[in-house]
Scaffold this active site. Structure first.
Site, mmCIF file in Angstrom:
data_model
loop_
_atom_site.group_PDB
_atom_site.id
_atom_site.type_symbol
_atom_site.label_atom_id
_atom_site.label_comp_id
_atom_site.label_asym_id
_atom_site.label_seq_id
_atom_site.Cartn_x
_atom_site.Cartn_y
_atom_site.Cartn_z
ATOM 1 N N LYS A 82 1.358 -10.974 12.948
ATOM 2 C CA LYS A 82 2.769 -10.611 12.929
ATOM 3 C C LYS A 82 3.016 -9.246 13.573
ATOM 4 O O LYS A 82 4.164 -8.799 13.666
ATOM 5 C CB LYS A 82 3.294 -10.611 11.492
ATOM 6 C CG LYS A 82 3.298 -11.975 10.839
ATOM 7 C CD LYS A 82 3.999 -11.954 9.510
ATOM 8 C CE LYS A 82 3.980 -13.335 8.874
ATOM 9 N NZ LYS A 82 4.659 -14.354 9.700
ATOM 10 N N LYS A 109 -12.980 -3.803 13.653
ATOM 11 C CA LYS A 109 -12.627 -2.463 13.183
ATOM 12 C C LYS A 109 -13.804 -1.483 13.245
ATOM 13 O O LYS A 109 -13.624 -0.312 13.595
ATOM 14 C CB LYS A 109 -12.077 -2.528 11.760
ATOM 15 C CG LYS A 109 -10.696 -3.172 11.665
ATOM 16 C CD LYS A 109 -10.152 -3.098 10.251
ATOM 17 C CE LYS A 109 -8.746 -3.677 10.182
ATOM 18 N NZ LYS A 109 -8.167 -3.547 8.812
ATOM 19 N N GLU A 130 -9.904 12.040 9.295
ATOM 20 C CA GLU A 130 -10.741 12.179 8.115
ATOM 21 C C GLU A 130 -10.859 10.871 7.340
ATOM 22 O O GLU A 130 -11.943 10.441 6.944
ATOM 23 C CB GLU A 130 -10.163 13.278 7.226
ATOM 24 C CG GLU A 130 -11.103 13.747 6.133
ATOM 25 C CD GLU A 130 -10.628 15.052 5.522
ATOM 26 O OE1 GLU A 130 -11.488 15.882 5.217
ATOM 27 O OE2 GLU A 130 -9.412 15.247 5.345
ATOM 28 N N ALA A 151 -15.210 -4.368 -3.069
ATOM 29 C CA ALA A 151 -15.789 -3.117 -2.582
ATOM 30 C C ALA A 151 -16.161 -3.244 -1.110
ATOM 31 O O ALA A 151 -17.108 -2.609 -0.645
ATOM 32 C CB ALA A 151 -17.020 -2.738 -3.415
ATOM 33 N N GLY A 152 -15.396 -4.051 -0.381
ATOM 34 C CA GLY A 152 -15.654 -4.246 1.046
ATOM 35 C C GLY A 152 -14.798 -3.355 1.909
ATOM 36 O O GLY A 152 -14.286 -2.319 1.477
ATOM 37 N N ALA A 206 -11.766 -3.673 3.094
ATOM 38 C CA ALA A 206 -10.373 -3.460 2.701
ATOM 39 C C ALA A 206 -10.260 -2.329 1.686
ATOM 40 O O ALA A 206 -9.355 -1.490 1.770
ATOM 41 C CB ALA A 206 -9.787 -4.747 2.133
ATOM 42 N N ASN A 248 -16.570 -5.132 -8.559
ATOM 43 C CA ASN A 248 -17.061 -6.005 -7.504
ATOM 44 C C ASN A 248 -18.103 -6.939 -8.105
ATOM 45 O O ASN A 248 -18.846 -6.557 -9.014
ATOM 46 C CB ASN A 248 -17.693 -5.184 -6.365
ATOM 47 C CG ASN A 248 -17.933 -6.016 -5.119
ATOM 48 O OD1 ASN A 248 -16.993 -6.485 -4.488
ATOM 49 N ND2 ASN A 248 -19.195 -6.214 -4.775
ATOM 50 N N ARG A 249 -18.139 -8.164 -7.601
ATOM 51 C CA ARG A 249 -19.104 -9.137 -8.132
ATOM 52 C C ARG A 249 -20.527 -8.598 -8.052
ATOM 53 O O ARG A 249 -21.303 -8.726 -8.986
ATOM 54 C CB ARG A 249 -18.981 -10.462 -7.357
ATOM 55 C CG ARG A 249 -19.888 -11.559 -7.884
ATOM 56 C CD ARG A 249 -19.635 -12.849 -7.130
ATOM 57 N NE ARG A 249 -19.859 -12.679 -5.691
ATOM 58 C CZ ARG A 249 -19.697 -13.644 -4.793
ATOM 59 N NH1 ARG A 249 -19.268 -14.836 -5.190
ATOM 60 N NH2 ARG A 249 -19.916 -13.427 -3.517
ATOM 61 N N TYR A 303 -0.960 -11.551 1.928
ATOM 62 C CA TYR A 303 0.424 -11.953 1.770
ATOM 63 C C TYR A 303 0.559 -13.430 2.086
ATOM 64 O O TYR A 303 -0.294 -14.037 2.733
ATOM 65 C CB TYR A 303 1.355 -11.126 2.680
ATOM 66 C CG TYR A 303 1.120 -11.312 4.159
ATOM 67 C CD1 TYR A 303 1.804 -12.281 4.875
ATOM 68 C CD2 TYR A 303 0.213 -10.499 4.843
ATOM 69 C CE1 TYR A 303 1.589 -12.460 6.234
ATOM 70 C CE2 TYR A 303 -0.002 -10.659 6.202
ATOM 71 C CZ TYR A 303 0.683 -11.643 6.892
ATOM 72 O OH TYR A 303 0.464 -11.814 8.230
#
Length: 294
Positions: A18, A68, A80, A130-131, A133, A152-153, A237
């Protein structure tokens, strides 16, 4: 009339993005002459593609999965927060040709939480996952003096992430040699980890889902008591806010739920501001997107 400033979002896949629509609306709202398109990155040739894109005069780019970290490595200068996340979602070509990398994901989340009235100092936030994102949003949330618990798992992964940010909070000199145009933050919140049994023994003001389980129609199951008096935010979303985790939260009695569309618009707004030096009105664009998604 002058040529429009060239921007793009890079990812693979990318057709669902989007971002072109969002930035078109930003350009119209701010009277900025821009061109913004979606570009499909090649897994093998991404760096060469991106370098050619900037060599042709483009001024900036957004980066999404799975590039990324690779864009972060390609940049010459990093903010930073970008250094802490070890990934970037925004690149800007400087006047001398160097690439400046930033990560606006966390600031997009922070802006959306502020829009909702959900961000107050020292509130207790449970973040699921805990990745990448989570790594992208911790820096602005700690700046906002939030008390963060990571679940986190794989518990060790959460521990390693918490230790990294705790070390930075206590001794920011670790990043001194790498930072540019960034100042040491005077105030920080706290960060810790918890296993599922420990989560059950605590209460939270806000629960944020930063996992990608929703893409598979799944969600993290939590003790019912965890949801007592908590607001719930899903960084993903969907139409009418019906993500799997939000549906689950509602089934547990949660009444205040929000999906991540506002975060998407927020991170885009901060990127646009970095490029064009003007902050667009998130709320207006968010209303347009919601109407178009119905």
């Amino acid at each position: 009339m002058s040529q429009p400033s060239q921007y793009a979002v890079w990812g693979n896949p990318i057709a669902q993005s989007k971002s072109p629509r969002i930035h078109q609306l930003f350009g119209e709202q701010t009277a900025k002459n821009i061109s913004y398109i979606a570009k499909l990155g090649d897994e093998q040739q991404f760096e060469q593609q991106l370098q050619q894109f900037f060599a042709e005069g483009s001024k900036g780019a957004n980066i999404t999965a799975p590039f990324k970290e690779r864009a972060f490595a390609l940049a010459d200068i990093h903010s930073e927060g970008c250094l802490l996340a070890e990934a970037c979602n925004t690149l800007k070509r400087l006047d001398d040709g160097r690439l400046y990398a930033d990560n606006t994901d966390g600031f997009g989340l922070k802006s959306d939480l502020e829009r909702l009235g959900w961000l107050i100092p020292n509130q207790r936030i449970l973040i699921l996952g805990a990745g990448g994102a989570t790594k992208g949003v911790l820096y602005p949330l700690l700046q906002a003096e939030q008390q963060i618990t990571l679940y986190n798992r794989t518990h060790q992964k959460a521990v390693e992430l918490a230790e990294k940010f705790t070390h930075y909070v206590r001794s920011s000199s670790r990043w001194q040699s790498q930072r540019s145009n960034a100042s040491v933050c005077a105030k920080f919140g706290n960060i810790q980890t918890a296993c599922l049994e420990e989560v059950a023994q605590q209460s939270f003001d806000l629960i944020i889902n930063a996992t990608s389980l929703g893409l598979q129609g799944k969600y993290v199951e939590l003790p019912k008591s965890t949801f007592n008096q908590a607001k719930v935010y899903d960084m993903q979303y969907a139409k009418e806010q019906q993500t799997p985790f939000l549906n689950y939260a509602r089934s547990q009695g949660v009444t205040e739920c929000q999906d991540g569309l506002g975060m998407l618009v927020g991170q885009a707004a901060h990127a646009f501001n970095l490029w064009e030096n003007v902050m667009p009105d998130m709320e207006k664009v968010l209303k347009v997107l919601k109407n178009e998604m119905k």
